[in-house]
Design a protein around this motif. Structure first.
Motif, PDB file in Angstrom:
ATOM      1  N   SER A 289       0.822  -1.214   0.000  1.00 57.93           N
ATOM      2  CA  SER A 289       0.000   0.000   0.000  1.00 57.93           C
ATOM      3  C   SER A 289       0.854   1.261   0.000  1.00 57.93           C
TER       4      SER A 289
ATOM      5  N   TYR B 230      -3.060   6.115  -6.849  1.00 58.06           N
ATOM      6  CA  TYR B 230      -4.144   5.436  -6.143  1.00 58.06           C
ATOM      7  C   TYR B 230      -3.804   5.207  -4.675  1.00 58.06           C
ATOM      8  N   THR B 231      -4.844   5.062  -3.893  1.00 59.34           N
ATOM      9  CA  THR B 231      -4.723   4.681  -2.494  1.00 59.34           C
ATOM     10  C   THR B 231      -5.295   3.289  -2.354  1.00 59.34           C
ATOM     11  N   ARG B 232      -4.573   2.416  -1.676  1.00 60.95           N
ATOM     12  CA  ARG B 232      -5.024   1.035  -1.483  1.00 60.95           C
ATOM     13  C   ARG B 232      -5.372   0.828  -0.018  1.00 60.95           C
TER      14      ARG B 232
ATOM     15  N   ASN C 202      -9.382  -2.151  -1.767  1.00 58.09           N
ATOM     16  CA  ASN C 202     -10.135  -1.080  -2.402  1.00 58.09           C
ATOM     17  C   ASN C 202      -9.114  -0.082  -2.924  1.00 58.09           C
ATOM     18  N   PHE C 203      -9.126   0.126  -4.236  1.00 59.67           N
ATOM     19  CA  PHE C 203      -8.220   1.067  -4.882  1.00 59.67           C
ATOM     20  C   PHE C 203      -9.012   2.331  -5.201  1.00 59.67           C
ATOM     21  N   THR C 204      -8.570   3.472  -4.668  1.00 63.30           N
ATOM     22  CA  THR C 204      -9.258   4.733  -4.873  1.00 63.30           C
ATOM     23  C   THR C 204      -8.320   5.712  -5.563  1.00 63.30           C
ATOM     24  N   GLN C 205      -8.839   6.360  -6.602  1.00 61.43           N
ATOM     25  CA  GLN C 205      -8.061   7.366  -7.317  1.00 61.43           C
ATOM     26  C   GLN C 205      -9.015   8.396  -7.903  1.00 61.43           C
TER      27      GLN C 205
ATOM     28  N   SER D 105     -13.423   4.405  -7.330  1.00 57.17           N
ATOM     29  CA  SER D 105     -12.849   3.294  -6.587  1.00 57.17           C
ATOM     30  C   SER D 105     -13.169   1.970  -7.263  1.00 57.17           C
TER      31      SER D 105
END
Length: 153
Positions: free
Chosen positions: A37, A75-77, A102-105, A109
């Motif tokens: 992450s 992205y944030t994992r 959950n990958f958020t960018q 997501s």
């Protein structure tokens, strides 16, 4: 009626606490995914044995292969786990678990879920990953009755 309800509640409490109970060696899996992450390749490498192998959705990977796909980006994992079961025999532990990320960018997501197993070995006092097997579920398919617990970084 009250006795049956109490029995049911005790059974549910025992089942969920077992699913949420994590063996000491699971910290190594936590460290690996926390390092992924954070795109910390050195920390990723510190969690595995020299002979580590990852069976990733039909492919055979080394730690070098895994490091290559974990590239810094926007992205944030966020990781979630649910332990199915585990067995420790001396300095060897096998564990089966669900893994969700959950990958958020940029406000969008995507959720990815894997069914995974791992073999960890105690090497010079530290638990290290010797082998992992990971099967990615098809997009949109979520396993029934799984209680995912968010990883605390």
């Amino acid at each position: 009626m009250a006795r049956a309800l109490i029995t049911l509640l005790l059974l549910l409490a025992t089942t969920s606490s077992y699913a949420e109970k994590r063996p000491e060696a699971f910290r190594t899996i936590d460290k690996l995914f926390a390092a992924m992450s954070k795109f910390d390749h050195q920390k990723m490498r510190s969690t595995v044995t020299d002979s580590f192998i990852l069976l990733e959705h039909g492919e055979i990977w080394t730690i070098d292969d895994l490091v290559k796909v974990v590239k810094p980006s926007g992205y944030t994992r966020t990781n979630y786990f649910s332990i199915i079961n585990y067995e420790q025999q001396g300095d060897l532990l096998t564990i089966n678990y669900w893994n969700k990320a959950n990958f958020t960018q940029k406000g969008a997501s995507e959720e990815v879920i894997w069914l995974e197993s791992a073999v960890l070995a105690k090497v010079e006092g530290d638990w290290l990953l010797a082998q992992m097997h990971s099967t990615r579920l098809p997009a949109g398919k979520t396993p029934d009755k799984v209680n995912f617990i968010e990883q605390k970084l």
